[in-house]
Motif scaffolding. Structure first.
Motif, PDB file in Angstrom:
ATOM      1  N   SER A   1       0.654  -1.152  -0.114  1.00  0.00           N
ATOM      2  CA  SER A   1      -0.046   0.142  -0.091  1.00  0.00           C
ATOM      3  C   SER A   1       0.783   1.420   0.090  1.00  0.00           C
ATOM      4  O   SER A   1       0.515   2.313  -0.621  1.00  0.00           O
ATOM      5  N   GLU A   2       2.044   1.250   0.589  1.00  0.00           N
ATOM      6  CA  GLU A   2       3.031   2.203   0.204  1.00  0.00           C
ATOM      7  C   GLU A   2       3.736   2.189  -0.726  1.00  0.00           C
ATOM      8  O   GLU A   2       4.344   3.545  -1.170  1.00  0.00           O
ATOM      9  N   LEU A   3       3.825   1.176  -1.579  1.00  0.00           N
ATOM     10  CA  LEU A   3       4.669   1.072  -2.768  1.00  0.00           C
ATOM     11  C   LEU A   3       4.055   1.160  -3.919  1.00  0.00           C
ATOM     12  O   LEU A   3       4.296   0.888  -4.896  1.00  0.00           O
ATOM     13  N   LYS A   4       2.763   1.697  -3.868  1.00  0.00           N
ATOM     14  CA  LYS A   4       1.679   1.541  -4.739  1.00  0.00           C
ATOM     15  C   LYS A   4       2.498   2.426  -6.307  1.00  0.00           C
ATOM     16  O   LYS A   4       1.950   1.951  -6.949  1.00  0.00           O
ATOM     17  N   ASP A   5       2.946   3.480  -5.976  1.00  0.00           N
ATOM     18  CA  ASP A   5       3.582   4.374  -7.100  1.00  0.00           C
ATOM     19  C   ASP A   5       4.774   3.795  -7.687  1.00  0.00           C
ATOM     20  O   ASP A   5       5.252   4.311  -8.501  1.00  0.00           O
ATOM     21  N   ASP A   6       5.378   2.987  -7.079  1.00  0.00           N
ATOM     22  CA  ASP A   6       6.729   2.614  -7.403  1.00  0.00           C
ATOM     23  C   ASP A   6       6.644   1.347  -8.597  1.00  0.00           C
ATOM     24  O   ASP A   6       7.757   0.902  -8.875  1.00  0.00           O
ATOM     25  N   PHE A   7       5.529   0.888  -8.969  1.00  0.00           N
ATOM     26  CA  PHE A   7       5.530  -0.229  -9.994  1.00  0.00           C
ATOM     27  C   PHE A   7       4.264  -0.045 -10.618  1.00  0.00           C
ATOM     28  O   PHE A   7       3.204   0.598 -10.303  1.00  0.00           O
ATOM     29  N   SER A   8       4.182  -0.401 -11.959  1.00  0.00           N
ATOM     30  CA  SER A   8       3.031  -0.400 -12.718  1.00  0.00           C
ATOM     31  C   SER A   8       2.702  -1.835 -13.163  1.00  0.00           C
ATOM     32  O   SER A   8       3.551  -2.655 -13.121  1.00  0.00           O
ATOM     33  N   VAL A   9       1.461  -2.078 -13.657  1.00  0.00           N
ATOM     34  CA  VAL A   9       1.040  -3.566 -14.056  1.00  0.00           C
ATOM     35  C   VAL A   9       1.241  -3.432 -15.544  1.00  0.00           C
ATOM     36  O   VAL A   9       0.970  -2.670 -16.330  1.00  0.00           O
ATOM     37  N   VAL A  10       2.110  -4.521 -15.858  1.00  0.00           N
ATOM     38  CA  VAL A  10       2.755  -4.748 -17.245  1.00  0.00           C
ATOM     39  C   VAL A  10       1.392  -5.231 -17.984  1.00  0.00           C
ATOM     40  O   VAL A  10       1.025  -6.597 -17.469  1.00  0.00           O
ATOM     41  N   LEU A  11       1.048  -4.806 -19.202  1.00  0.00           N
ATOM     42  CA  LEU A  11       0.111  -5.392 -19.952  1.00  0.00           C
ATOM     43  C   LEU A  11       0.448  -5.812 -21.267  1.00  0.00           C
ATOM     44  O   LEU A  11       1.295  -4.796 -22.014  1.00  0.00           O
ATOM     45  N   ARG A  12       0.072  -7.061 -22.041  1.00  0.00           N
ATOM     46  CA  ARG A  12       0.213  -7.089 -23.485  1.00  0.00           C
ATOM     47  C   ARG A  12      -1.111  -7.520 -23.838  1.00  0.00           C
ATOM     48  O   ARG A  12      -1.724  -8.154 -23.317  1.00  0.00           O
ATOM     49  N   ASN A  13      -1.243  -7.176 -25.494  1.00  0.00           N
ATOM     50  CA  ASN A  13      -2.530  -7.505 -25.705  1.00  0.00           C
ATOM     51  C   ASN A  13      -2.623  -8.600 -26.951  1.00  0.00           C
ATOM     52  O   ASN A  13      -3.607  -9.131 -27.460  1.00  0.00           O
ATOM     53  N   THR A  14      -1.268  -9.028 -27.278  1.00  0.00           N
ATOM     54  CA  THR A  14      -1.216 -10.044 -28.381  1.00  0.00           C
ATOM     55  C   THR A  14      -1.682 -11.481 -27.958  1.00  0.00           C
ATOM     56  O   THR A  14      -1.963 -12.290 -28.657  1.00  0.00           O
ATOM     57  N   ALA A  15      -1.636 -11.571 -26.549  1.00  0.00           N
ATOM     58  CA  ALA A  15      -2.316 -12.890 -26.106  1.00  0.00           C
ATOM     59  C   ALA A  15      -1.606 -14.172 -26.296  1.00  0.00           C
ATOM     60  O   ALA A  15      -2.134 -15.170 -26.185  1.00  0.00           O
ATOM     61  N   ASP A  16      -0.388 -14.103 -26.800  1.00  0.00           N
ATOM     62  CA  ASP A  16       0.214 -15.566 -27.300  1.00  0.00           C
ATOM     63  C   ASP A  16       1.320 -15.585 -26.428  1.00  0.00           C
ATOM     64  O   ASP A  16       1.616 -14.860 -25.199  1.00  0.00           O
ATOM     65  N   ALA A  17       2.062 -16.864 -26.515  1.00  0.00           N
ATOM     66  CA  ALA A  17       3.034 -17.080 -25.749  1.00  0.00           C
ATOM     67  C   ALA A  17       4.227 -16.092 -25.797  1.00  0.00           C
ATOM     68  O   ALA A  17       4.821 -15.945 -24.600  1.00  0.00           O
TER      69      ALA A  17
END
Lengths: 112, 405
Positions: free
Chosen positions: B249-265
């Motif tokens: 909760s204190e480290l919320k700004d120190d990382f982001s959620v990595v997303l990819r849209n191609t949905a393959d391996a």
């Protein structure tokens, strides 16, 4: 990847020292282990007061009582979690740095 | 005679459906899972997945032990994410016993968590390289993983089963010399991670991974897949952001959620590589913010006695995805019920849509790309042989089962 990079990596790998370490079985020549390493149990019988807290918390049933109200350890069942060393009020138990515990004699694996 | 040779024989091959059993023991699989694949020529038409070859009965075993003993038992559910399992279990107990933790112990928990995530992701990246036949990269990745395992050995005393968590805190403190060592190793690992990222953008790797095992956004949502498998399909799920635990909760700004849209391996591997950098950033932030204070409260035995009868659920984001713990204590230092939902259970369901329509040769890569941990995912179904019926238990029944005992 470019061919130049690949050649550079291949040459570096050829000239590099191997990352593996030789395993020497003589004492004193073995790989050094860190300070907090959890190896074979070392038991100080004099310091033990027989509170048996270690038996209550041991997850794998290593520790049994002896007739003189002390404990004995069967290392062949140990998972090296060091909970017994942590719970001991007199620091009679600690986990040493000895990791060479393979033996053909079952008696060698009992610490008293 | 000549006429006979000129005659063209028409060979009739029946390209009907063929059922090919794959596993439970198969060179392409690392752990026992049974896939019955229906194929026409090379194309996969249907897959039947069966688990249950390495059932160990840990949940039942936990009911016969006290809380401290169970702590070391749940650690052994999985070797790669051992810290996640203990954190999930201990958090639930701390909720029941209303034990408050010091900031330092929470930060140390998160630190080991992120180191473990890096270790697990490097492990899987290596496996992916191995499955596509790129053994050099496999060796290289695992050499980097070794550096993290050495760090674990220095900090906690063991490479795999760290036993870092205990009731009311953590067991080992981090001295300033360790902080320096961790920072030094992080710099080296960051450099190598950039190199690994570069190699994974190579054409040969991309040809082997792109378009393999596609699980599109809607299917991923429907099957509730978790972790990097979901994030590779563009589903934004991360327990660290959604339900912050430990020091997140204190480290919320120190990382982001990595997303990819191609949905393959390829997407799933990319997510894992990029999460390495996020973890490195997080660890640096933790080491910077590391507050002073005690690391544990009081003797474990005293704390164990204080835990009353009650139940709690806790969620953590293990390297493979969401990990759920349901714990019901009996107030006498023991457990009535322990239920674990490991990330592989939902992720394995995603294998079916991934495999249908692809080729037989892509099975090992597809199976590896979800980072399966079969031994974690083996559960039992109660079958009453006299009545010939299968009992499907739900949360209510599980609670009743706890009350009966």
């Amino acid at each position: 990847m470019k061919l130049g990079n690949m050649l550079r990596d291949a040459l570096r790998a050829l000239l590099h020292k191997p990352v593996t370490v030789r395993y020497l079985t003589r004492a004193g020549e073995m790989v050094s282990v860190p300070e907090r390493y959890r190896g074979k149990i070392v038991y100080d019988k004099e310091a033990c007061i027989g509170c048996l807290l270690c038996i209550r918390t041991c997850p794998s049933g290593v520790i049994t009582t002896t007739e003189e109200k002390k404990v004995s350890f069967n290392i062949s069942r140990c998972v090296f979690c060091a909970q017994c060393a942590e719970i001991c009020p007199t620091d009679a138990i600690r986990l040493g740095s000895d990791f060479e515990i393979v033996t053909s004699e079952k008696e060698d694996l009992i610490v008293q | 005679m000549t006429e006979k040779f000129d005659e063209v024989k028409e060979v009739k091959v029946d390209y009907t459906r063929l059922r090919v059993p794959l596993g439970p023991v198969h060179p392409a699989l690392k752990e026992p899972i049974s896939l019955t694949v229906t194929v026409r020529r090379e194309e996969i038409l249907d897959v039947v997945i069966r688990l249950g070859h390495v059932h160990r009965g840990i949940e039942a075993l936990a009911e016969t032990r006290n809380l401290i003993q169970t702590l070391y038992l749940v650690e052994r559910i999985c070797g790669i994410c051992s810290h996640s399992h203990t954190t999930g279990f201990v958090q639930a107990l701390e909720e029941i016993g209303e034990i408050e933790l010091s900031d330092r112990s929470l930060h140390l928990r998160s630190l080991i968590f992120e180191l473990e995530r890096m270790q697990s992701h490097l492990f899987l990246i290596g496996i992916m390289a191995y499955e596509i036949g790129f053994d050099t990269l496999f060796m290289f990745t695992w050499y980097e993983r070794e550096k993290i395992l050495d760090l674990f050995e220095e900090i906690t005393g063991n490479r795999i089963h760290h036993s870092m968590n205990t009731l009311g805190g953590v067991r080992w403190d981090l001295s300033p010399s360790f902080v320096e060592k961790v920072n030094c190793s992080l710099n080296k690992i960051e450099k190598s991670a950039k190199y690994i990222q570069e190699v994974f953008q190579d054409k040969t790797v991309e040809k082997r991974l792109c378009g393999v095992g596609v699980l599109d956004y809607d299917e991923a949502r429907e099957l509730c897949v978790v972790g990097p498998t979901a994030r590779g399909s563009g589903v934004k799920v991360d327990i660290r952001k959604a339900y912050p635990y430990a020091a997140y909760s204190e480290l919320k700004d120190d990382f982001s959620v990595v997303l990819r849209n191609t949905a393959d391996a390829q997407a799933r591997t990319q997510v894992r590589i990029l999460e390495l950098f996020e973890s490195i950033n997080l660890i640096r932030a933790i080491l910077e913010k590391l507050p002073d204070g005690p690391i544990y409260k009081e003797s474990v035995i005293k704390l164990m006695k204080k835990i009353p009868e009650g139940e709690a659920t806790s969620l953590v984001e293990a390297p493979r995805g969401e990990l759920l713990y349901f714990v019901r204590t009996n107030g006498k230092e023991g457990l009535w019920r322990l239920n674990v939902r490991t990330p592989t259970i939902p992720n394995v369901l995603g294998l079916k849509p991934m495999l249908i329509g692809s080729e037989i040769a892509d099975i090992p890569v597809t199976v590896a790309s979800i980072d399966p941990c079969m031994a974690c995912a083996n559960r039992i179904t109660v079958v009453d042989q006299d009545k010939r019926e299968t009992i499907v238990t739900d949360l209510k029944n599980l609670r009743n089962r706890g009350k009966k005992q």
